[in-house]
Design a protein around this motif. Structure first.
Motif, short mmCIF file in Angstrom:
data_model
loop_
_atom_site.label_atom_id
_atom_site.label_comp_id
_atom_site.label_asym_id
_atom_site.label_seq_id
_atom_site.Cartn_x
_atom_site.Cartn_y
_atom_site.Cartn_z
N SER A 86 46.35 36.09 44.97
CA SER A 86 47.11 36.83 43.95
C SER A 86 47.79 35.86 43.00
N SER B 88 33.73 36.42 36.11
CA SER B 88 34.97 37.13 36.44
C SER B 88 36.17 36.35 35.92
N LEU B 92 38.63 37.90 33.00
CA LEU B 92 40.09 38.01 33.17
C LEU B 92 40.80 37.28 32.05
N PHE B 130 39.92 44.83 31.55
CA PHE B 130 40.57 44.63 32.84
C PHE B 130 39.80 45.34 33.95
N LEU B 131 39.41 46.60 33.70
CA LEU B 131 38.67 47.36 34.71
C LEU B 131 37.36 46.67 35.04
N TRP B 133 36.81 43.49 34.79
CA TRP B 133 37.14 42.30 35.58
C TRP B 133 37.35 42.66 37.04
N VAL B 134 38.06 43.79 37.30
CA VAL B 134 38.32 44.17 38.70
C VAL B 134 37.01 44.30 39.46
N SER B 138 35.53 41.85 42.47
CA SER B 138 35.20 42.35 43.82
C SER B 138 33.78 41.96 44.19
#
Lengths: 150, 150
Positions: A86, B88, B92, B130-131, B133-134, B138
């Motif tokens: 994080s 990724s 970000l 952002f979405l 990147w999430v 993952s």
């Protein structure tokens, strides 16, 4: 694995993180009006979180190297991994946001937004935050690899 | 492991990445003057890289699910992992930089920098990035875990 928790390479990574975060915080906060920009406040907050985290883990590593005890319990490793992941995401976000704002201030048309003295310090601070992110990300990836390969 | 290459959860992750990247690119580039800001140009570049990457890997996953062949060769997995990790990190960075610039434009003192119609689209574009990147993060973490746990 070199670079993970409790090795001397890991200790060096932690010391580098603490050093770069401290210099980023120093360049951003001493004598500069950072509080009028959201991105700079975010950078100061994240560096303020990263410094105690890295310093604590550096002491952890030093203890593990000197005493020679095995501190790699699964629970401890999970906490360290989650904290590292994080904090590395947050420090990359803070560094990029600050760099984008500095770039906009430097290249803004009016040209009155950023006295040269301030802008140089903002840029140095963003660069230090990037270096600190590189080390944090390597720590977290090495620890993730170590945990997954058990 | 669900979510890694060649599973239906992995296919869903890839489709989500492609969808969010396309919408981010759409909101940023259609009818908006994005090219006067470095951060927005960076976002458009990265989304332009992420869309073909995700679409190719979605087809890869689909082929693997339909034909049932095992495509998880070590070399292929390493390429996918490195691409995912770098994309990724870059997505970000682009999302944070754009969000910081939008925030500065919205809250700038003059108030003339950002017509409300444009600002809303910039914000939507940053949110979509952002979405995206999430989902990319993952994918890359799941693949890293899978590779390390072999």
């Amino acid at each position: 694995m070199p670079g993970s928790v409790g090795t001397s390479a890991g200790l060096l990574l932690r010391l580098g993180q603490a050093l770069f975060s401290i210099s980023s915080l120093f360049f951003m906060s001493v004598g500069v009006e950072f509080y009028s920009y959201t991105a700079f406040c975010f950078l100061v907050t994240i560096m303020g979180l990263l410094i105690p985290w890295s310093a604590t883990l550096a002491m952890f590593d030093m203890y593990s190297i000197c005493v020679g005890s095995n501190i790699r319990l699964p629970g401890v490793m999970m906490v360290i991994l989650l904290g590292d992941l994080s904090l590395s995401i947050l420090s990359l976000a803070a560094a990029c946001a600050s760099a984008a704002v500095v770039d906009l201030l430097v290249h803004s048309r009016g040209g009155t937004y950023c006295p040269p003295k301030y802008c140089g310090r903002y840029q140095l601070s963003a660069a230090m935050a990037f270096l600190s992110w590189v080390l944090t990300a390597s720590s977290s990836l090495l620890n993730l690899w170590l945990m997954a390969s058990r």
